[in-house]
Design an enzyme around this catalytic site. Sequence first.
Site, PDB file in Angstrom:
ATOM      1  N   GLY A  70       0.807  -1.208   0.000  1.00  0.00           N
ATOM      2  CA  GLY A  70       0.000   0.000   0.000  1.00  0.00           C
ATOM      3  C   GLY A  70       0.844   1.264   0.000  1.00  0.00           C
ATOM      4  N   GLY A  94      24.394  -6.496  21.424  1.00  0.00           N
ATOM      5  CA  GLY A  94      23.254  -5.788  21.991  1.00  0.00           C
ATOM      6  C   GLY A  94      22.682  -6.515  23.181  1.00  0.00           C
ATOM      7  N   GLY A  95      22.682  -5.860  24.329  1.00  0.00           N
ATOM      8  CA  GLY A  95      22.181  -6.471  25.556  1.00  0.00           C
ATOM      9  C   GLY A  95      20.885  -5.852  26.028  1.00  0.00           C
ATOM     10  CG  HIS A 138       0.362 -19.208  51.739  1.00  0.00           C
ATOM     11  ND1 HIS A 138       1.674 -18.832  51.547  1.00  0.00           N
ATOM     12  CD2 HIS A 138       0.390 -20.397  52.407  1.00  0.00           C
ATOM     13  CE1 HIS A 138       2.460 -19.757  52.067  1.00  0.00           C
ATOM     14  NE2 HIS A 138       1.706 -20.713  52.601  1.00  0.00           N
TER      15      HIS A 138
END
Length: 474
Positions: free
Chosen positions: A114, A188-189, A453
Amino acid sequence: MATEYDVVILGGGTGGYVAAIRAAQLGLKTAVVEKEKLGGTCLHKGCIPSKALLRSAEVYRTAREADQFGVETAGVSLNFEKVQQRKQAVVDKLAAGVNHLMKKGKIDVYTGYGRILGPSIFSPLPGTISVERGNGEENDMLIPKQVIIATGSRPRMLPGLEVDGKSVLTSDEALQMEELPQSIIIVGGGVIGIEWASMLHDFGVKVTVIEYADRILPTEDLEISKEMESLLKKKGIQFITGAKVLPDTMTKTSDDISIQAEKDGETVTYSAEKMLVSIGRQANIEGIGLENTDIVTENGMISVNESCQTKESHIYAIGDVIGGLQLAHVASHEGIIAVEHFAGLNPHPLDPTLVPKCIYSSPEAASVGLTEDEAKANGHNVKIGKFPFMAIGKALVYGESDGFVKIVADRDTDDILGVHMIGPHVTDMISEAGLAKVLDATPWEVGQTIHPHPTLSEAIGEAALAADGKAIHF
């Protein structure tokens, strides 16, 4: 052939198809233009396939550690071909679901490229969409009253580290690997790099991460970054932070790839079988006809107002293409904002401090709101509530007791400014923190909420109590 619509959405990724569904719900005649497959990066090259691989890696790791639970297994092995088949089956099932939603909403889907046209015989305003199918057919002409640009993003490249799909990969190519490498260097971290590092390590790959910043996950709370690096180092992942990769030094052989990185004035060479470049993402703004409009771009992204409107008031833009938080759930929300705005519903603008962010590594991390440093920089008188998972029964039952929940609050107003978690299943817990912020709950109110819990969610309640020094179990 020209067809009129109330709205045409350029891009069928998460933001685009969600916007289309919302528009259809409001009775608007809607079309989506998508050059590949509905679902976009998230479904086909990002969120879903990567999480499917992460799940397989988790199961493989758990099977190898089963003796810790009294389950004796012998000869556990990995069939990566089946791992990939399962991943694709998950993607295909969800893709079929998206296609069903388009049919259900009577949304027209055009498969093709498009492009926005300027003023023409079809409309005095820019915004007519020409759809090129690429098979020699005449272009479709769509004449919408409103346009939403949702063209997404692609992996950002580091000049000199050209992807070849074999030894140098982005996450796109890595998702299609037929075999796992013995070793890999991840450049890259950030979030994507850490997810891949965790996953590949659990699959048995030797992983080295090189990060330019002085810490991994540099946009996360400092304590989360430090804890993540510490826990992943214990597993055997190597991290080199504060290091600059030197692309011109990259060399390849038939067996491995080498590259140098500079740190503290010294240059070190790192070698592995493959390299994954993970340095962020770049908006897809090229070739969609922006030059035919008055739309403004800045730093390679489309500029919009809080309602996602561009300078052309009838053209909106959402998702990765406008920058900000490049997350699928943000794109979806922005899509809804855009549709509801031009439908006259006056939606609330997106508040970045209410957006949950998730990291699907092992351990997981999740956050919403300001980090401790950001809160202090904004002038808040900060108080901290922190609670470790090692004091939570369910975490011990799971055998996953690393990590903690941290709540950053304002000591004077008692507002919750940010919530940060690292540990088991925290990506499924962060929504409670997001809801607490939306409802302007205080730490005391969250602490008074009864958490069942044994559950991992108890850590949230205890961290909230800890903000006022009232934690029960630690």
